[in-house]
Design a protein around this motif. Sequence first.
Motif, short mmCIF file in Angstrom:
data_model
loop_
_atom_site.label_atom_id
_atom_site.label_comp_id
_atom_site.label_asym_id
_atom_site.label_seq_id
_atom_site.Cartn_x
_atom_site.Cartn_y
_atom_site.Cartn_z
N GLN A 37 46.02 31.93 34.27
CA GLN A 37 46.64 30.67 34.71
C GLN A 37 46.77 30.58 36.23
N HIS A 38 45.90 31.27 36.94
CA HIS A 38 45.80 31.12 38.40
C HIS A 38 44.36 31.44 38.78
N SER A 39 43.97 31.02 39.95
CA SER A 39 42.60 31.26 40.37
C SER A 39 42.38 32.73 40.70
N MET A 40 41.13 33.16 40.53
CA MET A 40 40.75 34.55 40.78
C MET A 40 39.44 34.60 41.55
N THR A 41 39.27 35.64 42.34
CA THR A 41 38.01 35.87 43.03
C THR A 41 37.06 36.62 42.09
N VAL A 42 35.79 36.64 42.47
CA VAL A 42 34.81 37.40 41.70
C VAL A 42 35.22 38.87 41.64
N ASP A 47 37.05 43.50 38.45
CA ASP A 47 38.00 44.59 38.17
C ASP A 47 38.52 44.55 36.75
N ARG A 48 38.44 43.40 36.10
CA ARG A 48 39.02 43.24 34.76
C ARG A 48 37.99 43.21 33.64
N LEU A 49 36.71 43.04 33.99
CA LEU A 49 35.66 42.98 32.97
C LEU A 49 34.61 44.07 33.26
N PRO A 50 33.94 44.54 32.21
CA PRO A 50 32.98 45.64 32.39
C PRO A 50 31.59 45.19 32.84
N ILE A 51 31.55 44.33 33.87
CA ILE A 51 30.26 43.87 34.40
C ILE A 51 30.35 43.80 35.92
N GLY A 52 29.20 43.77 36.57
CA GLY A 52 29.14 43.76 38.02
C GLY A 52 29.34 42.38 38.63
N GLN A 53 29.49 42.36 39.94
CA GLN A 53 29.77 41.12 40.65
C GLN A 53 28.66 40.08 40.50
N SER A 54 27.41 40.51 40.58
CA SER A 54 26.32 39.53 40.48
C SER A 54 26.29 38.88 39.10
N THR A 55 26.60 39.66 38.06
CA THR A 55 26.63 39.12 36.71
C THR A 55 27.81 38.16 36.54
N VAL A 56 28.97 38.53 37.09
CA VAL A 56 30.13 37.64 37.05
C VAL A 56 29.78 36.32 37.75
N SER A 57 29.18 36.42 38.93
CA SER A 57 28.81 35.21 39.67
C SER A 57 27.86 34.33 38.87
N ARG A 79 37.54 31.13 44.99
CA ARG A 79 38.45 31.41 43.88
C ARG A 79 38.06 30.48 42.72
N TYR A 80 38.14 31.04 41.51
CA TYR A 80 37.74 30.31 40.32
C TYR A 80 38.93 30.17 39.38
N GLU A 81 39.01 29.00 38.73
CA GLU A 81 40.05 28.77 37.74
C GLU A 81 39.52 27.85 36.64
N VAL A 82 40.17 27.91 35.49
CA VAL A 82 39.79 27.04 34.38
C VAL A 82 40.18 25.61 34.73
N LYS A 83 39.31 24.69 34.45
CA LYS A 83 39.61 23.27 34.66
C LYS A 83 40.54 22.83 33.54
N SER A 84 41.70 22.33 33.89
CA SER A 84 42.71 21.99 32.87
C SER A 84 42.20 20.95 31.88
N ALA A 85 41.40 20.02 32.32
CA ALA A 85 40.86 19.01 31.40
C ALA A 85 39.99 19.65 30.32
N CYS A 86 39.37 20.77 30.65
CA CYS A 86 38.55 21.51 29.68
C CYS A 86 39.40 21.93 28.49
N LEU A 87 40.61 22.40 28.78
CA LEU A 87 41.49 22.86 27.72
C LEU A 87 41.90 21.73 26.79
#
Length: 101
Positions: A37-42, A47-57, A79-87
Amino acid sequence: MTTAPLTDEDAVTYASWFKALADPMRVRLLHLLAGEQHSMTVGEITDRLPIGQSTVSHHLKTLAEVRFVLAERHGTSTRYEVKSACLERFPAAVHAIMRQS
């Protein structure tokens, strides 16, 4: 109860949404962003998923193309965040496809 048929435009939009979610890692990435529920950087996402930066991007680009996530530049980082309208719109799309009101 009869529901209105899908327009061509809605059918194309909904298909692009499901195509973007066809990858399990994109689903996990979207789940992470929605839960935070807040924006995050790549880097924070990596740091939270088992994949590299280029794959996340790459996955974020796909999710941004269908407007599930928003990207906002802050200096040298994005910084990336979920678009609220999407929800709000995604469940309505599922109901429309399944002909539920």
